[in-house]
Design an enzyme around this catalytic site. Sequence first.
Site, PDB file in Angstrom:
ATOM      1  N   GLU A 254       0.737  -1.188  -0.105  1.00  0.00           N
ATOM      2  CA  GLU A 254      -0.012   0.040  -0.057  1.00  0.00           C
ATOM      3  C   GLU A 254       0.942   1.217   0.115  1.00  0.00           C
ATOM      4  O   GLU A 254       1.401   1.495   1.098  1.00  0.00           O
ATOM      5  CB  GLU A 254      -0.814  -0.194   1.295  1.00  0.00           C
ATOM      6  CG  GLU A 254      -2.337   0.812   1.133  1.00  0.00           C
ATOM      7  CD  GLU A 254      -1.896   2.258   1.598  1.00  0.00           C
ATOM      8  OE1 GLU A 254      -1.633   2.856   0.751  1.00  0.00           O
ATOM      9  OE2 GLU A 254      -2.349   2.506   2.886  1.00  0.00           O
ATOM     10  N   CYS A 288      -2.017   8.977   2.731  1.00  0.00           N
ATOM     11  CA  CYS A 288      -1.766   8.550   1.343  1.00  0.00           C
ATOM     12  C   CYS A 288      -3.014   8.857   0.492  1.00  0.00           C
ATOM     13  O   CYS A 288      -2.984   9.042  -0.729  1.00  0.00           O
ATOM     14  CB  CYS A 288      -1.319   6.923   1.312  1.00  0.00           C
ATOM     15  SG  CYS A 288      -0.186   6.394   2.365  1.00  0.00           S
TER      16      CYS A 288
HETATM   17  C1  SIN Z   1      -3.090   5.818   4.652  1.00  0.00           C
HETATM   18  O1  SIN Z   1      -2.775   6.741   4.650  1.00  0.00           O
HETATM   19  O2  SIN Z   1      -2.634   5.051   3.666  1.00  0.00           O
HETATM   20  C2  SIN Z   1      -4.330   5.107   5.136  1.00  0.00           C
HETATM   21  C3  SIN Z   1      -5.512   6.336   5.068  1.00  0.00           C
HETATM   22  C4  SIN Z   1      -6.664   5.579   5.477  1.00  0.00           C
HETATM   23  O3  SIN Z   1      -6.921   4.400   5.805  1.00  0.00           O
HETATM   24  O4  SIN Z   1      -7.897   6.202   5.067  1.00  0.00           O
END
Ligand code: SIN
Length: 484
Positions: A254, A288
């Site tokens: 991820e 992210c």
């Molecule tokens: C992330 O920043 O990778 C996770 C964000 C989320 O689970 O909404």
Amino acid sequence: MHLQNPALLQTRCYINGGWHETPQQFPVNNPADNTLLADVSDGGANETRRAIAAAKQALTGWKALTVNQRSAVLMRWYQLMMENQDDLATILSSEQGKPLVEAKGEIAYGASYVQWFAEEARRIEGDIIAPPSNDKRLMVIKQPVGVVASITPWNFPNAMLARKAAPALAAGCTFVAKPAAETPLSALALAVLAEQAGIPAGVFNVVCGSDAAAIGGAMTTSKDVAKLSFTGSTKVGKLLLSQCADTVKRTSMELGGNAPFIVFADADLDSAVAGLMASKFRNAGQTCVCTNRVLVEHTVLEPFTQKLIAAMQKLKVGSAFEEGVTIGPLIHASAKEKVARLVDQAVDAGASLLYQAKLDGSIGDNFFPPTLLTKAQPDMAICREEIFGPVIALQSFNEEAEAIAQANNTDAGLAAYFYSQSISRCWRVGETLDYGIVGINEGLISNAMAPFGGVKQSGFGREGSRYGLDDYLEIKYLCLGGLG
Ligand code: SIN
């Protein structure tokens, strides 16, 4: 740090059901004021190898439990997380900096994955396949992949770990976690509750340490680790992938995003502003799936911008525990330097600084003011790199095809958002965006029921949802012959 249950604050690695001191410690600081929160055991390759050995030994017993037994233990873990929500949030806010209300939300979010996979554990199903001849029966069963190693980031120290550990344990795998060095305390608190929930020794291990390469190297080179699940930058993900090649490990990645947020002229501008505020400023922009580029159709640029400035003026920057705070600090000085550099470069290249909040003079060094730029161009670094800070850079476009081409013009493919009130445009654009997740008239897309993950260089694998267990299960084909 004041906790109702001080036992949740642990500073040693959790290996094989015990707390392990190491000769060296590393400091964990509060990013709001850089004060020392704790000195934490600095685990390395040796501790990682011990944790992997413990996970390997525990695997036989854990996978032999019935799905009902595993489900019950996970459900207890979930309940304990919710019972300790306030303390877990206090630990999280202290080491990560996000506002306490947001941290409480993250604890509930992380726990929801444990609850979801406690339920999904009961739905691991195989298949019977029509055979090519009558003397055979063909069956498919699903089995745990084995020992899983995880490397998780500092931006969601609880939820990113919970959403990897929960499906792994539900599937019957055992687990070795490496939390980020900035935020190990949340992971260690989860280990306290794992033990209390009855997760047996060796099934869930946490190796903290400041030497990511040593811990990651021990994980990726071990033949006993069947799978690595990573959340973090694309750069580190590529490195880990290459390290996993030698042992042909399964991986879930991820990785970073570069989310476009498109506002079409037929959008409800008030809800588009609300969606953008939620998507962009969650965790001070350190997410992210955060909006990274905002593309607004030129005919609504002016009213949209005015509404956005009004909404941004309501943000309150401060430390996590102050009443009403919505934006905390960035994680450390270098994160702030990077955001400042992207803003400066954009302004030098022709973007206009339209709004920047004024910060209180006594505020800590790591805070960055909510900032709005306009006249951003697709080739600027601020539109090509992940900002990871509370900055919006507006671009405008003239027609749908141009917006889609710009939105897809990136190596990343995690999340995208758009606002439109035309149902046919919603389908058309939703299907055309090259992203794993698309928010349509919605800025908050993450939840345990839905598949989270990206395409292109944002990675592969899905977390959460009924697809999330697949990442931790092997398909085995059994051919029963000689049936005469
Ligand atoms: C992330 O920043 O990778 C996770 C964000 C989320 O689970 O909404």
